[in-house]
Design a protein around this motif. Structure first.
Motif, PDB file in Angstrom:
ATOM      1  N   UNK A   1       0.821  -1.210   0.000  1.00 15.09           N
ATOM      2  CA  UNK A   1       0.000   0.000   0.000  1.00 15.09           C
ATOM      3  C   UNK A   1       0.862   1.270   0.000  1.00 15.09           C
ATOM      4  N   UNK A   2       2.126   1.141   0.384  1.00 19.68           N
ATOM      5  CA  UNK A   2       3.020   2.297   0.454  1.00 19.68           C
ATOM      6  C   UNK A   2       3.677   2.614  -0.893  1.00 19.68           C
ATOM      7  N   UNK A   3       3.456   1.787  -1.889  1.00 21.49           N
ATOM      8  CA  UNK A   3       4.061   1.998  -3.202  1.00 21.49           C
ATOM      9  C   UNK A   3       3.279   3.055  -3.972  1.00 21.49           C
ATOM     10  N   UNK A   4       3.995   4.042  -4.510  1.00 19.59           N
ATOM     11  CA  UNK A   4       3.372   5.071  -5.333  1.00 19.59           C
ATOM     12  C   UNK A   4       3.029   4.450  -6.686  1.00 19.59           C
ATOM     13  N   UNK A   5       1.758   4.365  -7.012  1.00 22.31           N
ATOM     14  CA  UNK A   5       1.323   3.734  -8.245  1.00 22.31           C
ATOM     15  C   UNK A   5       1.138   4.715  -9.399  1.00 22.31           C
ATOM     16  N   UNK A   6       1.691   5.905  -9.260  1.00 25.66           N
ATOM     17  CA  UNK A   6       1.662   6.871 -10.347  1.00 25.66           C
ATOM     18  C   UNK A   6       2.610   6.405 -11.446  1.00 25.66           C
ATOM     19  N   UNK A   7       2.158   6.472 -12.687  1.00 24.19           N
ATOM     20  CA  UNK A   7       3.006   6.113 -13.824  1.00 24.19           C
ATOM     21  C   UNK A   7       3.764   7.360 -14.260  1.00 24.19           C
ATOM     22  N   UNK A   8       5.081   7.303 -14.221  1.00 24.53           N
ATOM     23  CA  UNK A   8       5.934   8.416 -14.619  1.00 24.53           C
ATOM     24  C   UNK A   8       5.932   8.524 -16.143  1.00 24.53           C
ATOM     25  N   UNK A   9       5.457   9.653 -16.694  1.00 21.33           N
ATOM     26  CA  UNK A   9       5.437   9.810 -18.155  1.00 21.33           C
ATOM     27  C   UNK A   9       6.811   9.640 -18.803  1.00 21.33           C
ATOM     28  N   UNK A  10       7.888   9.892 -18.067  1.00 24.29           N
ATOM     29  CA  UNK A  10       9.240   9.746 -18.616  1.00 24.29           C
ATOM     30  C   UNK A  10       9.564   8.293 -18.964  1.00 24.29           C
ATOM     31  N   UNK A  11       8.828   7.344 -18.401  1.00 25.84           N
ATOM     32  CA  UNK A  11       9.063   5.928 -18.710  1.00 25.84           C
ATOM     33  C   UNK A  11       8.606   5.575 -20.123  1.00 25.84           C
ATOM     34  N   UNK A  12       7.885   6.478 -20.771  1.00 24.87           N
ATOM     35  CA  UNK A  12       7.394   6.226 -22.132  1.00 24.87           C
ATOM     36  C   UNK A  12       8.541   5.929 -23.093  1.00 24.87           C
ATOM     37  N   UNK A  13       9.683   6.542 -22.912  1.00 22.88           N
ATOM     38  CA  UNK A  13      10.823   6.321 -23.826  1.00 22.88           C
ATOM     39  C   UNK A  13      11.182   4.839 -23.894  1.00 22.88           C
ATOM     40  N   UNK A  14      11.238   4.183 -22.753  1.00 26.92           N
ATOM     41  CA  UNK A  14      11.524   2.755 -22.724  1.00 26.92           C
ATOM     42  C   UNK A  14      10.420   1.933 -23.379  1.00 26.92           C
ATOM     43  N   UNK A  15       9.183   2.382 -23.226  1.00 26.43           N
ATOM     44  CA  UNK A  15       8.059   1.684 -23.838  1.00 26.43           C
ATOM     45  C   UNK A  15       8.119   1.777 -25.359  1.00 26.43           C
ATOM     46  N   UNK A  16       8.431   2.986 -25.885  1.00 26.03           N
ATOM     47  CA  UNK A  16       8.529   3.124 -27.338  1.00 26.03           C
ATOM     48  C   UNK A  16       9.555   2.145 -27.905  1.00 26.03           C
ATOM     49  N   UNK A  17      10.715   2.052 -27.262  1.00 21.78           N
ATOM     50  CA  UNK A  17      11.752   1.132 -27.732  1.00 21.78           C
ATOM     51  C   UNK A  17      11.303  -0.317 -27.688  1.00 21.78           C
ATOM     52  N   UNK A  18      10.675  -0.712 -26.579  1.00 24.39           N
ATOM     53  CA  UNK A  18      10.233  -2.108 -26.422  1.00 24.39           C
ATOM     54  C   UNK A  18       9.127  -2.457 -27.423  1.00 24.39           C
ATOM     55  N   UNK A  19       8.168  -1.559 -27.582  1.00 19.90           N
ATOM     56  CA  UNK A  19       7.033  -1.830 -28.476  1.00 19.90           C
ATOM     57  C   UNK A  19       7.485  -1.845 -29.933  1.00 19.90           C
ATOM     58  N   UNK A  20       8.406  -0.980 -30.285  1.00 18.82           N
ATOM     59  CA  UNK A  20       8.849  -0.920 -31.684  1.00 18.82           C
ATOM     60  C   UNK A  20       9.623  -2.161 -32.115  1.00 18.82           C
ATOM     61  N   UNK A  21       9.981  -3.025 -31.168  1.00 13.15           N
ATOM     62  CA  UNK A  21      10.605  -4.297 -31.562  1.00 13.15           C
ATOM     63  C   UNK A  21       9.598  -5.189 -32.283  1.00 13.15           C
ATOM     64  N   UNK A  22       8.303  -5.057 -31.923  1.00  5.23           N
ATOM     65  CA  UNK A  22       7.287  -5.857 -32.609  1.00  5.23           C
ATOM     66  C   UNK A  22       6.269  -5.011 -33.375  1.00  5.23           C
TER      67      UNK A  22
END
Length: 154
Positions: A56-77
């Protein structure tokens, strides 16, 4: 912690789930479709401090800066993923038996760790540890294994 991003301003490119080759700490950033046909990508792996003991103490906000890693991972497929089409969606806490900052922890500490009394010495107790999302798919086999353990308990 696992983060997800949703696809915005573009139609879902798939009509099925896409699972890339698994990574060391997870299944990789995969594509999922919700009941409305909207596409989400995730989860990634964001290590939470081992000092945090309460989920319950974990901040579950998604940091928009993490999008860069997502673009790279998704563009593999999906190489045609439009720039600027991902938006932070949601996050959750994922059970892991391994943490890179915990001494004695190893990536070989796999999920689906099941302990019975023969392992820990406590009569009548069966522990199911680190069972991630494939656990739902495997629930009948897991249940059969636990049943077999319990049938040996006197």
């Amino acid at each position: 912690k696992g983060n997800y991003f949703r696809l915005e301003a573009a139609a879902a490119p798939f009509r099925h789930l896409v699972y890339p080759v698994p990574e060391a700490a997870g299944l990789g950033v995969h594509a999922t479709l919700d009941l409305g046909g909207r596409c989400r990508f995730g989860p990634d792996v964001e290590w939470v401090s081992p000092e945090v003991k309460d989920p319950e103490a974990v901040d579950l906000t998604v940091d928009p800066a993490r999008a860069a890693g997502f673009y790279g991972a998704i563009r593999r497929y999906w190489p045609a993923l439009p720039e600027g089409s991902l938006a932070p969606d949601y996050a959750g806490v994922r059970p892991k038996r391994y943490h890179p900052e915990v001494p004695g922890s190893s990536v070989t500490d796999q999920d689906f760790y099941i302990q019975g009394p023969a392992d820990h010495g406590v009569s009548g107790l069966v522990n199911l540890i680190g069972i991630e999302s494939p656990g739902l798919t495997s629930c009948m086999a897991i249940a059969e294994h636990v049943y077999n353990i319990c049938s040996k308990i006197s």
